[in-house]
Design a protein around this motif. Structure first.
Motif, short mmCIF file in Angstrom:
data_model
loop_
_atom_site.label_atom_id
_atom_site.label_comp_id
_atom_site.label_asym_id
_atom_site.label_seq_id
_atom_site.Cartn_x
_atom_site.Cartn_y
_atom_site.Cartn_z
N SER A 13 0.80 -1.24 0.00
CA SER A 13 0.00 0.00 0.00
C SER A 13 0.83 1.28 0.00
O SER A 13 0.27 2.37 -0.16
N ALA A 14 2.14 1.19 0.15
CA ALA A 14 2.98 2.39 0.24
C ALA A 14 2.80 3.34 -0.95
O ALA A 14 2.71 4.56 -0.74
N PRO A 15 2.73 2.85 -2.21
CA PRO A 15 2.52 3.79 -3.32
C PRO A 15 1.18 4.53 -3.23
O PRO A 15 1.08 5.71 -3.60
N PHE A 16 0.15 3.86 -2.71
CA PHE A 16 -1.15 4.51 -2.54
C PHE A 16 -1.03 5.67 -1.55
O PHE A 16 -1.48 6.78 -1.82
N TRP A 17 -0.40 5.41 -0.38
CA TRP A 17 -0.29 6.44 0.65
C TRP A 17 0.66 7.56 0.24
O TRP A 17 0.45 8.72 0.59
N LYS A 18 1.68 7.23 -0.53
CA LYS A 18 2.59 8.27 -1.04
C LYS A 18 1.82 9.22 -1.96
O LYS A 18 1.97 10.44 -1.88
N ARG A 121 -3.25 14.50 7.99
CA ARG A 121 -3.25 14.08 9.40
C ARG A 121 -1.89 14.17 10.04
O ARG A 121 -1.76 14.54 11.20
N THR A 122 -0.83 13.77 9.32
CA THR A 122 0.54 13.83 9.83
C THR A 122 1.43 14.31 8.68
O THR A 122 0.94 14.56 7.57
N ASP A 123 2.71 14.39 8.93
CA ASP A 123 3.65 14.75 7.86
C ASP A 123 3.69 13.70 6.77
O ASP A 123 4.10 13.99 5.64
N GLU A 124 3.26 12.48 7.06
CA GLU A 124 3.34 11.38 6.10
C GLU A 124 1.99 10.87 5.62
O GLU A 124 1.93 10.21 4.59
N ILE A 125 0.92 11.17 6.33
CA ILE A 125 -0.38 10.58 6.00
C ILE A 125 -1.43 11.65 5.72
O ILE A 125 -1.69 12.53 6.55
#
Length: 135
Positions: A13-18, A121-125
């Motif tokens: 799922s990393a590409p989706f969240w990126k 929500r966060t710096d990453e999400i």
């Protein structure tokens, strides 16, 4: 005060969240069948091909169905009660569970046209949400 939980990206799922962090909705499209799929997976569920690309989607769809949650399952969501959870059927085909924002729960209906917005929500999400489409 409890913080709301955030997703923990996996290798799949990393590409989706990126993409979400960049305020884009991307999902896998099979290079063989053209099937757009979610959640991410190694194999295409239509043809079992291993070849796929992460295509940018329109972010438009309509509410297929929804519920209004009245019971607290996590204390971080107490202030949101009652809140909605909708299954949005995207124009490209997949269904996607999310919340409908900028709309009273009483005004939601199946078939309502919606468009994508993001909640950082966060710096990453960044979470993909939907709001009623203006046109």
């Amino acid at each position: 005060m409890f913080e709301k939980p955030v997703p923990l990206p996996t290798e799949d799922s990393a590409p989706f969240w990126k993409a979400c962090k960049e305020h884009e909705l991307r999902m896998q499209r099979c290079n063989n069948s053209g099937h757009v799929r979610f959640p991410p997976s190694v194999l295409c569920p239509k043809c079992t091909s291993l070849e796929a690309t992460w295509d940018k989607l329109s972010g438009r769809g309509e509410i297929f169905t929804f519920i209004i949650v009245h019971q607290t399952y996590h204390p971080a969501f107490d202030e949101d009660m009652p809140y909605n959870v909708a299954l949005v059927r995207l124009e490209e085909g997949p269904g996607f569970h999310s919340n409908i924002v900028d709309c009273k729960n009483a005004d939601l209906y199946c078939g309502m046209p919606v468009e994508l917005v993001f909640e950082d929500r966060t710096d990453e999400i960044s979470l993909p949400k939907f709001r009623p489409r203006s046109s």
